[in-house]
Motif scaffolding. Structure first.
Motif, PDB file in Angstrom:
ATOM      1  N   LEU A 130     -61.027  28.869  -2.879  1.00  0.00           N
ATOM      2  CA  LEU A 130     -60.662  27.449  -2.905  1.00  0.00           C
ATOM      3  C   LEU A 130     -61.865  26.566  -2.626  1.00  0.00           C
ATOM      4  O   LEU A 130     -62.091  25.555  -3.304  1.00  0.00           O
ATOM      5  CB  LEU A 130     -59.557  27.177  -1.891  1.00  0.00           C
ATOM      6  N   LEU A 131     -62.669  26.945  -1.641  1.00  0.00           N
ATOM      7  CA  LEU A 131     -63.830  26.127  -1.287  1.00  0.00           C
ATOM      8  C   LEU A 131     -64.905  26.199  -2.364  1.00  0.00           C
ATOM      9  O   LEU A 131     -65.697  25.267  -2.511  1.00  0.00           O
ATOM     10  CB  LEU A 131     -64.397  26.590   0.060  1.00  0.00           C
ATOM     11  N   GLY A 132     -64.938  27.309  -3.112  1.00  0.00           N
ATOM     12  CA  GLY A 132     -65.893  27.409  -4.203  1.00  0.00           C
ATOM     13  C   GLY A 132     -65.687  26.345  -5.266  1.00  0.00           C
ATOM     14  O   GLY A 132     -66.642  25.918  -5.923  1.00  0.00           O
ATOM     15  N   LEU A 133     -64.448  25.882  -5.434  1.00  0.00           N
ATOM     16  CA  LEU A 133     -64.173  24.824  -6.403  1.00  0.00           C
ATOM     17  C   LEU A 133     -64.877  23.525  -6.027  1.00  0.00           C
ATOM     18  O   LEU A 133     -65.285  22.748  -6.903  1.00  0.00           O
ATOM     19  CB  LEU A 133     -62.661  24.583  -6.488  1.00  0.00           C
ATOM     20  N   LEU A 134     -65.023  23.281  -4.733  1.00  0.00           N
ATOM     21  CA  LEU A 134     -65.690  22.058  -4.276  1.00  0.00           C
ATOM     22  C   LEU A 134     -67.178  22.080  -4.582  1.00  0.00           C
ATOM     23  O   LEU A 134     -67.825  21.027  -4.582  1.00  0.00           O
ATOM     24  CB  LEU A 134     -65.479  21.884  -2.766  1.00  0.00           C
ATOM     25  N   LEU A 135     -67.725  23.279  -4.816  1.00  0.00           N
ATOM     26  CA  LEU A 135     -69.155  23.424  -5.064  1.00  0.00           C
ATOM     27  C   LEU A 135     -69.449  23.727  -6.530  1.00  0.00           C
ATOM     28  O   LEU A 135     -70.550  24.164  -6.859  1.00  0.00           O
ATOM     29  CB  LEU A 135     -69.718  24.531  -4.173  1.00  0.00           C
ATOM     30  N   ASN A 136     -68.457  23.540  -7.387  1.00  0.00           N
ATOM     31  CA  ASN A 136     -68.625  23.736  -8.836  1.00  0.00           C
ATOM     32  C   ASN A 136     -68.987  25.180  -9.188  1.00  0.00           C
ATOM     33  O   ASN A 136     -69.746  25.432 -10.122  1.00  0.00           O
ATOM     34  CB  ASN A 136     -69.705  22.778  -9.375  1.00  0.00           C
ATOM     35  N   LEU A 137     -68.451  26.131  -8.432  1.00  0.00           N
ATOM     36  CA  LEU A 137     -68.690  27.548  -8.720  1.00  0.00           C
ATOM     37  C   LEU A 137     -67.602  28.064  -9.662  1.00  0.00           C
ATOM     38  O   LEU A 137     -66.415  27.787  -9.455  1.00  0.00           O
ATOM     39  CB  LEU A 137     -68.694  28.366  -7.437  1.00  0.00           C
ATOM     40  N   ASP A 138     -67.997  28.825 -10.675  1.00  0.00           N
ATOM     41  CA  ASP A 138     -67.005  29.405 -11.570  1.00  0.00           C
ATOM     42  C   ASP A 138     -66.359  30.618 -10.900  1.00  0.00           C
ATOM     43  O   ASP A 138     -66.835  31.089  -9.849  1.00  0.00           O
ATOM     44  CB  ASP A 138     -67.633  29.788 -12.906  1.00  0.00           C
ATOM     45  N   PRO A 139     -65.261  31.152 -11.441  1.00  0.00           N
ATOM     46  CA  PRO A 139     -64.567  32.277 -10.798  1.00  0.00           C
ATOM     47  C   PRO A 139     -65.457  33.491 -10.566  1.00  0.00           C
ATOM     48  O   PRO A 139     -65.326  34.181  -9.534  1.00  0.00           O
ATOM     49  CB  PRO A 139     -63.433  32.594 -11.783  1.00  0.00           C
ATOM     50  N   THR A 140     -66.377  33.786 -11.481  1.00  0.00           N
ATOM     51  CA  THR A 140     -67.264  34.926 -11.302  1.00  0.00           C
ATOM     52  C   THR A 140     -68.169  34.729 -10.090  1.00  0.00           C
ATOM     53  O   THR A 140     -68.342  35.636  -9.265  1.00  0.00           O
ATOM     54  CB  THR A 140     -68.127  35.142 -12.552  1.00  0.00           C
TER      55      THR A 140
END
Length: 222
Positions: free
Chosen positions: A115-125
Protein backbone atom coordinates in the motif's frame (compact mmCIF):
# COMPACT_ATOMS: atom_id res chain seq x y z
CA UNK A 1 9.98 -26.49 21.35
CA UNK A 2 7.13 -26.50 23.90
CA UNK A 3 9.00 -24.03 26.11
CA UNK A 4 9.74 -21.81 23.12
CA UNK A 5 6.09 -21.86 22.03
CA UNK A 6 4.90 -20.96 25.55
CA UNK A 7 7.39 -18.11 25.81
CA UNK A 8 6.46 -16.89 22.34
CA UNK A 9 2.73 -16.83 23.07
CA UNK A 10 3.31 -14.98 26.34
CA UNK A 11 5.53 -12.38 24.72
CA UNK A 12 3.11 -11.94 21.82
CA UNK A 13 0.29 -11.16 24.25
CA UNK A 14 2.49 -8.66 26.07
CA UNK A 15 3.67 -7.06 22.83
CA UNK A 16 0.12 -6.55 21.62
CA UNK A 17 -1.17 -5.33 24.99
CA UNK A 18 1.68 -2.95 25.84
CA UNK A 19 3.48 -0.40 23.69
CA UNK A 20 1.04 -0.05 20.80
CA UNK A 21 2.48 -2.89 18.72
CA UNK A 22 1.52 -3.05 15.07
CA UNK A 23 -0.80 0.03 14.82
CA UNK A 24 1.81 2.47 16.14
CA UNK A 25 4.59 1.00 14.01
CA UNK A 26 2.52 1.04 10.82
CA UNK A 27 1.28 4.57 11.55
CA UNK A 28 4.85 5.80 12.01
CA UNK A 29 5.87 3.96 8.83
CA UNK A 30 3.04 5.72 6.99
CA UNK A 31 4.08 9.12 8.35
CA UNK A 32 7.70 8.70 7.23
CA UNK A 33 6.72 7.54 3.74
CA UNK A 34 4.13 10.33 3.39
CA UNK A 35 6.46 13.12 4.48
CA UNK A 36 9.20 12.32 1.95
CA UNK A 37 7.17 13.30 -1.19
CA UNK A 38 6.41 16.64 0.47
CA UNK A 39 10.12 17.16 1.12
CA UNK A 40 11.45 16.32 -2.36
CA UNK A 41 8.54 17.55 -4.47
CA UNK A 42 6.18 15.91 -7.00
CA UNK A 43 8.88 14.24 -9.11
CA UNK A 44 7.38 10.79 -9.72
CA UNK A 45 10.48 9.40 -11.42
CA UNK A 46 12.66 10.45 -8.49
CA UNK A 47 10.19 8.95 -6.00
CA UNK A 48 10.21 5.65 -7.87
CA UNK A 49 14.01 5.64 -7.96
CA UNK A 50 14.50 6.26 -4.23
CA UNK A 51 11.32 4.46 -3.14
CA UNK A 52 13.05 1.26 -1.92
CA UNK A 53 15.45 3.31 0.23
CA UNK A 54 12.57 5.31 1.71
CA UNK A 55 10.60 2.16 2.57
CA UNK A 56 13.65 0.52 4.14
CA UNK A 57 14.52 3.61 6.17
CA UNK A 58 10.93 3.94 7.35
CA UNK A 59 10.84 0.28 8.39
CA UNK A 60 14.13 0.67 10.26
CA UNK A 61 12.93 3.69 12.22
CA UNK A 62 9.51 2.14 12.92
CA UNK A 63 11.23 -0.98 14.22
CA UNK A 64 13.11 1.13 16.79
CA UNK A 65 9.92 2.49 18.37
CA UNK A 66 9.17 -0.42 20.68
CA UNK A 67 12.71 -1.74 21.22
CA UNK A 68 13.20 0.19 24.46
CA UNK A 69 10.28 -1.78 25.96
CA UNK A 70 11.46 -5.15 24.69
CA UNK A 71 13.18 -6.15 27.94
CA UNK A 72 12.72 -3.09 30.16
CA UNK A 73 9.03 -3.92 30.61
CA UNK A 74 9.90 -7.26 32.24
CA UNK A 75 12.60 -5.58 34.33
CA UNK A 76 10.13 -3.05 35.72
CA UNK A 77 7.43 -5.53 36.76
CA UNK A 78 9.84 -8.16 38.12
CA UNK A 79 9.22 -10.74 35.41
CA UNK A 80 12.85 -10.59 34.35
CA UNK A 81 13.94 -12.07 37.68
CA UNK A 82 11.65 -15.03 37.11
CA UNK A 83 13.01 -15.46 33.57
CA UNK A 84 16.57 -15.45 34.91
CA UNK A 85 15.70 -18.11 37.50
CA UNK A 86 13.63 -20.28 35.16
CA UNK A 87 14.77 -23.64 33.84
CA UNK A 88 14.56 -22.47 30.25
CA UNK A 89 17.84 -20.94 29.04
CA UNK A 90 17.92 -17.16 29.07
CA UNK A 91 19.00 -17.20 25.43
CA UNK A 92 15.83 -19.09 24.50
CA UNK A 93 13.64 -16.63 26.40
CA UNK A 94 15.29 -13.67 24.70
CA UNK A 95 14.97 -15.29 21.28
CA UNK A 96 11.24 -15.76 21.93
CA UNK A 97 10.90 -12.10 22.95
CA UNK A 98 12.67 -10.96 19.78
CA UNK A 99 10.52 -13.21 17.60
CA UNK A 100 7.34 -11.93 19.27
CA UNK A 101 8.53 -8.36 18.70
CA UNK A 102 9.09 -9.05 15.01
CA UNK A 103 5.70 -10.74 14.58
CA UNK A 104 3.89 -7.86 16.29
CA UNK A 105 5.94 -4.98 14.85
CA UNK A 106 8.12 -6.02 11.91
CA UNK A 107 5.72 -8.29 10.02
CA UNK A 108 2.90 -5.68 9.90
CA UNK A 109 5.37 -3.28 8.27
CA UNK A 110 6.00 -5.84 5.52
CA UNK A 111 2.26 -6.32 5.04
CA UNK A 112 1.76 -2.55 4.75
CA UNK A 113 4.54 -2.16 2.17
CA UNK A 114 2.40 -2.77 -0.99
CA UNK A 115 0.00 0.00 0.00
CA UNK A 116 2.76 2.45 0.90
CA UNK A 117 4.58 1.63 -2.33
CA UNK A 118 1.71 3.27 -4.22
CA UNK A 119 2.55 6.58 -2.54
CA UNK A 120 6.07 6.36 -3.97
CA UNK A 121 5.01 5.51 -7.54
CA UNK A 122 6.40 1.96 -7.31
CA UNK A 123 4.98 -0.62 -9.70
CA UNK A 124 3.85 -4.04 -8.35
CA UNK A 125 7.15 -5.69 -9.30
CA UNK A 126 9.18 -3.09 -7.42
CA UNK A 127 6.86 -3.21 -4.41
CA UNK A 128 7.07 -7.01 -4.32
CA UNK A 129 10.87 -6.85 -4.42
CA UNK A 130 10.97 -4.40 -1.52
CA UNK A 131 8.53 -6.52 0.50
CA UNK A 132 10.66 -9.61 -0.11
CA UNK A 133 13.81 -7.89 1.08
CA UNK A 134 11.98 -6.51 4.13
CA UNK A 135 10.67 -9.91 5.18
CA UNK A 136 14.20 -11.28 4.84
CA UNK A 137 15.95 -8.36 6.53
CA UNK A 138 13.68 -6.98 9.26
CA UNK A 139 14.32 -9.95 11.60
CA UNK A 140 17.97 -8.86 11.61
CA UNK A 141 16.90 -5.39 12.76
CA UNK A 142 14.95 -6.93 15.63
CA UNK A 143 17.67 -9.31 16.81
CA UNK A 144 20.32 -6.57 16.58
CA UNK A 145 17.97 -4.35 18.55
CA UNK A 146 17.66 -7.11 21.14
CA UNK A 147 21.34 -6.64 22.01
CA UNK A 148 20.86 -2.90 22.46
CA UNK A 149 17.75 -3.46 24.56
CA UNK A 150 19.70 -5.80 26.84
CA UNK A 151 22.53 -3.29 27.22
CA UNK A 152 20.16 -0.47 28.24
CA UNK A 153 17.72 -2.47 30.39
CA UNK A 154 19.06 -1.27 33.73
CA UNK A 155 19.25 2.37 32.59
CA UNK A 156 16.50 4.90 33.02
CA UNK A 157 15.56 6.78 29.86
CA UNK A 158 17.74 4.50 27.79
CA UNK A 159 15.67 4.97 24.62
CA UNK A 160 18.02 7.51 23.02
CA UNK A 161 21.10 5.51 23.98
CA UNK A 162 19.46 2.41 22.51
CA UNK A 163 19.02 4.15 19.17
CA UNK A 164 22.63 5.37 19.22
CA UNK A 165 23.88 1.84 19.91
CA UNK A 166 21.64 0.02 17.44
CA UNK A 167 21.54 2.28 14.38
CA UNK A 168 25.24 1.89 13.41
CA UNK A 169 24.93 -1.90 13.65
CA UNK A 170 21.95 -1.92 11.30
CA UNK A 171 23.75 -0.06 8.49
CA UNK A 172 24.93 -3.26 6.69
CA UNK A 173 21.37 -4.63 6.75
CA UNK A 174 20.05 -1.35 5.34
CA UNK A 175 22.72 -1.26 2.61
CA UNK A 176 22.14 -4.79 1.34
CA UNK A 177 18.38 -4.58 1.76
CA UNK A 178 18.18 -1.52 -0.47
CA UNK A 179 20.79 -2.96 -2.86
CA UNK A 180 18.78 -6.17 -3.27
CA UNK A 181 15.56 -4.25 -3.92
CA UNK A 182 17.25 -1.98 -6.48
CA UNK A 183 18.89 -4.99 -8.16
CA UNK A 184 15.49 -6.60 -8.65
CA UNK A 185 14.06 -3.39 -10.08
CA UNK A 186 16.76 -1.85 -12.27
CA UNK A 187 19.87 -4.07 -12.00
CA UNK A 188 22.62 -4.32 -13.21
CA UNK A 189 23.80 -6.37 -10.22
CA UNK A 190 22.06 -9.79 -10.00
CA UNK A 191 19.37 -9.85 -7.33
CA UNK A 192 20.76 -13.01 -5.75
CA UNK A 193 24.08 -11.49 -4.68
CA UNK A 194 22.92 -8.74 -2.28
CA UNK A 195 19.87 -10.79 -1.25
CA UNK A 196 22.07 -13.72 -0.21
CA UNK A 197 24.23 -11.39 1.87
CA UNK A 198 21.10 -9.91 3.43
CA UNK A 199 19.85 -13.39 4.38
CA UNK A 200 23.28 -14.25 5.79
CA UNK A 201 23.21 -11.10 7.96
CA UNK A 202 19.77 -12.05 9.23
CA UNK A 203 20.83 -15.61 10.02
CA UNK A 204 23.94 -14.38 11.81
CA UNK A 205 21.94 -11.91 13.91
CA UNK A 206 19.39 -14.59 14.85
CA UNK A 207 22.19 -16.89 16.02
CA UNK A 208 24.40 -14.30 17.72
CA UNK A 209 21.76 -11.87 19.01
CA UNK A 210 20.23 -13.94 21.85
CA UNK A 211 23.64 -15.04 23.16
CA UNK A 212 25.09 -11.51 23.06
CA UNK A 213 21.93 -10.10 24.67
CA UNK A 214 21.97 -12.75 27.40
CA UNK A 215 25.62 -12.00 28.20
CA UNK A 216 24.93 -8.26 28.28
CA UNK A 217 21.89 -8.78 30.50
CA UNK A 218 23.74 -10.94 33.01
CA UNK A 219 26.60 -8.45 33.14
CA UNK A 220 24.33 -5.43 33.46
CA UNK A 221 22.18 -6.85 36.27
CA UNK A 222 25.06 -8.05 38.46
Amino acid sequence: MTALAALLMRDLRLAVRVGGGAPIGVLFFLIVVTLVPFAIGPDLNLLARIGPAILWLGALLANLLALDRLIAMDHEDGSLDLILMARAPLELALAAKALAHWLSTGLPLVIATPLLGLLLNLDPTATGAVALTLIAGTPALTFIGLIGAALTTALRRGGLLLAVLVLPLTIPVLIFGVAAANAAIVGPVPFGTPFSILCALTLMSIVVGPFAAAAALRQGLE
